[in-house]
Structure formats: structure tokens, C-alpha cells
Design an enzyme around this catalytic site. Sequence first.
Site, mmCIF file in Angstrom:
data_model
loop_
_atom_site.group_PDB
_atom_site.id
_atom_site.type_symbol
_atom_site.label_atom_id
_atom_site.label_comp_id
_atom_site.label_asym_id
_atom_site.label_seq_id
_atom_site.Cartn_x
_atom_site.Cartn_y
_atom_site.Cartn_z
ATOM 1 N N TRP A 1 0.817 -1.210 0.000
ATOM 2 C CA TRP A 1 0.000 0.000 0.000
ATOM 3 C C TRP A 1 0.852 1.262 0.000
ATOM 4 O O TRP A 1 0.514 2.251 -0.662
ATOM 5 C CB TRP A 1 -0.983 -0.024 1.164
ATOM 6 C CG TRP A 1 -2.031 -1.066 0.953
ATOM 7 C CD1 TRP A 1 -2.174 -2.260 1.598
ATOM 8 C CD2 TRP A 1 -3.071 -1.037 -0.045
ATOM 9 N NE1 TRP A 1 -3.232 -2.970 1.084
ATOM 10 C CE2 TRP A 1 -3.799 -2.249 0.068
ATOM 11 C CE3 TRP A 1 -3.448 -0.115 -1.013
ATOM 12 C CZ2 TRP A 1 -4.884 -2.545 -0.750
ATOM 13 C CZ3 TRP A 1 -4.530 -0.410 -1.835
ATOM 14 C CH2 TRP A 1 -5.233 -1.609 -1.698
ATOM 15 N N ASP B 1 -1.498 6.953 6.242
ATOM 16 C CA ASP B 1 -2.610 6.108 5.832
ATOM 17 C C ASP B 1 -2.880 5.146 6.979
ATOM 18 O O ASP B 1 -2.087 4.247 7.259
ATOM 19 C CB ASP B 1 -2.236 5.358 4.554
ATOM 20 C CG ASP B 1 -3.308 4.380 4.097
ATOM 21 O OD1 ASP B 1 -4.348 4.269 4.778
ATOM 22 O OD2 ASP B 1 -3.095 3.726 3.058
ATOM 23 N N LYS C 1 -12.487 -1.407 7.364
ATOM 24 C CA LYS C 1 -11.729 -2.315 8.219
ATOM 25 C C LYS C 1 -12.062 -2.088 9.699
ATOM 26 O O LYS C 1 -12.477 -3.002 10.390
ATOM 27 C CB LYS C 1 -10.235 -2.163 7.950
ATOM 28 C CG LYS C 1 -9.865 -2.454 6.490
ATOM 29 C CD LYS C 1 -8.415 -2.162 6.197
ATOM 30 C CE LYS C 1 -8.109 -2.227 4.708
ATOM 31 N NZ LYS C 1 -8.250 -3.563 4.127
#
Length: 362
Positions: free
Chosen positions: A103, A173, A197
Site C-alpha cells: 500500500w 494512511d 476495516k
Amino acid sequence: MSQRAFNFNAGPAAIPLVVLERAQQEFVDFRNSGMSIMEMSHRGAIYESVHNETESLLQKLLNIPAGYKVLFLQGGASTQFAMIPMNLLGAGQVASYVLTGSWADKAYKEAKLIGETHIAASSEADKFMRIPSLNEIEVPDNAAYLHVTSNETIEGTQFQEYPSTGHVPLIADLSSDILCRPLDVSKFGMIYAGAQKNLGPSGVTVVIAREDLISSSPKTIPTMLRYDTHFKNNSLYNTPPSFAIYMVNQVLKWIDEQGGLTAVEKNNREKANLIYNTIDHSNGFYLGCAQPESRSIMNLTFRLQSEELEKKFIKESEQAGFVGLKGHRSVGGLRASAYNAVPYESCKALADFMAEFQRQNG
């Protein structure tokens, strides 16, 4: 209701059962309006109260200081990968990134499309199975910001502490570990997270940013990609993902009921320890992927001694009611995503299953 699955999906992921049940009760008729919240105007008083309350709940749980604004955006964290450099990377500056896995690499590659970039540190030489130490991170003086990916969902690594960046804004992030533990928001210029999530269902992305960073965007950026558009309109410039925001509201209330982030972290560490202890005391039958000092308490990655044995583990675990234990297709192996809403009992059941699988196959 049939028995709930042992849900270890990486995202969209588990949502607390009590939250789903409350949403079910309010689904058809929200606050005696004769409508679902999905049916009502986002300009109406009922929805606006939910919208503003959700922001207040985040401010409370994270102890967000004055001078920060909460935004509810769309497009997932992947859209933020581009919005951040578009809005914040100025002439003569570089966008600096710590590369920690899949990511972080995606965020870095998006920034390269926008302007000059810089790698402040990388653990690629270790196959991204560790987080670089703070003294490895080198931030140039002309950095517009330093970007970190707090938790790598695929590799199963997590920052245990964050770098101090001085005058350079720190951007993180937090898609896969927001609200899993207390956080000092004042260390950051911006944090952002896709909801699917730890916050709720997919469809909304939460951004928490210093107002000075988002109150004025370059005039050359399309309207919907400008932070100041959403800042000036309280995230109501266009129709927001109203049901997703309502669900985030319910999840935040649930976290508050658990005792806040200190209690949530304690529970998360106990859950993770159940599985990591099973791995570490298996005499090599299970092999942890991430280096111990970089292990995530959200995404627990491990392998067996052969792919054939891993396939057998996945098949038998699915038959036993476990969902989502197959590792990401890019790295293989096994992964248990134990987000906030995954009950302790599910992790205990997994640890017991792992011990029995080893007994039968070791």
C-alpha cells in the site's frame, strides 16, 4: 439466525454484531421519520445531526485538538493517494515516502504521477517484512510532507511509533489500524482511512487534517479533488455516502461503549497474542512472516512449510466456519485480520483450530 462466521476478512471486514442489530432495527424507519436514513435528504436536519455527531464522536475518541477538521470523502484511500500530492505538493518541493509494503508503494507511485518524489526509507530489501527504524528515515528539507502507511494489510507489519518530522507535515494512511489504539493526532498533519476495516462499511473515507493544510487548495485542481471544497462545505458539497457515515456513527458509539481506545487496544493485543503465541510455540510448524518487532496487531500473517499444507489448512478452516484466512494473492500464505470488531472468542477458536491442525499434520 444461523451461527455467525469466524470472520477474518481483510476488508470489507467484520462489523460488531450489536451495531448490525441496531442498524437493522432502524433500517426501515429512522427516528420515526417514516423513512430509512438512505432515503432522506442529506440537507435535512435528521441526516445533518447524524453527520455532525459522527464528527464529534471521532473528535472525542481520538482527542483531536483544535485546528483540525474531520472530512467524510469518497473514493477510498486510493483516491487520497492522488489527492494528497495534488493538493499539498508545491513547486520546488518533493513528496517523501516511507516504503513499507504494497500500500505504501501504491501511494508512492500515484505521487510520482503528480510531481517530484523521494524515498525517505524502505524495507524492500527485507521483502517488506519489517518497518524501517526511525533513525533510517531521512526527510529532505524541501519535503512537502512525509507519508507513512501505518499498517501494511498484506505483509502484516505496523509502525510501533511514528517519526517526528519537525516543520514537515507527517501524513499517515491508517486505513487498516485507525482506532485500534490511542493516537496522538497532534503529531500529524493529516491522517486518512478507508472505513471498511475498523470504521464501518466501505463507501466512506475519513480524513482528519490540520485546517491550514486543507483550507486553500490550488485553483487548477478539479473541484471534487480539492480539500478546500469539502472543508468549506462540511463534507456536504455533494451527496455524501450517508448510510456509510451512519454506520461509522454506530461503530464509534460501540467503541466508546467498550471503554474507548485504551480498552480497545488491550483487547486487540490479547487477541493478537493468542495467535502469535500459537505460531511462536509451534516448533516451526507455523512460521510468522513479519519480523517480531514489526508485527501488526490487526493483520497477522504466517505460513506453513508447504503450499500443499497451506491449501489443506484453508480448506479445513473453511469447513470449520473460518472465513478470510487465505493470504493476499500477491504474497500467498495465510492471514488472520483481527480488527476491532473481531471478537476475542473468534481468535481463541482460531488458536485452538491451529493447535489441532498441527497435532493432526505435524
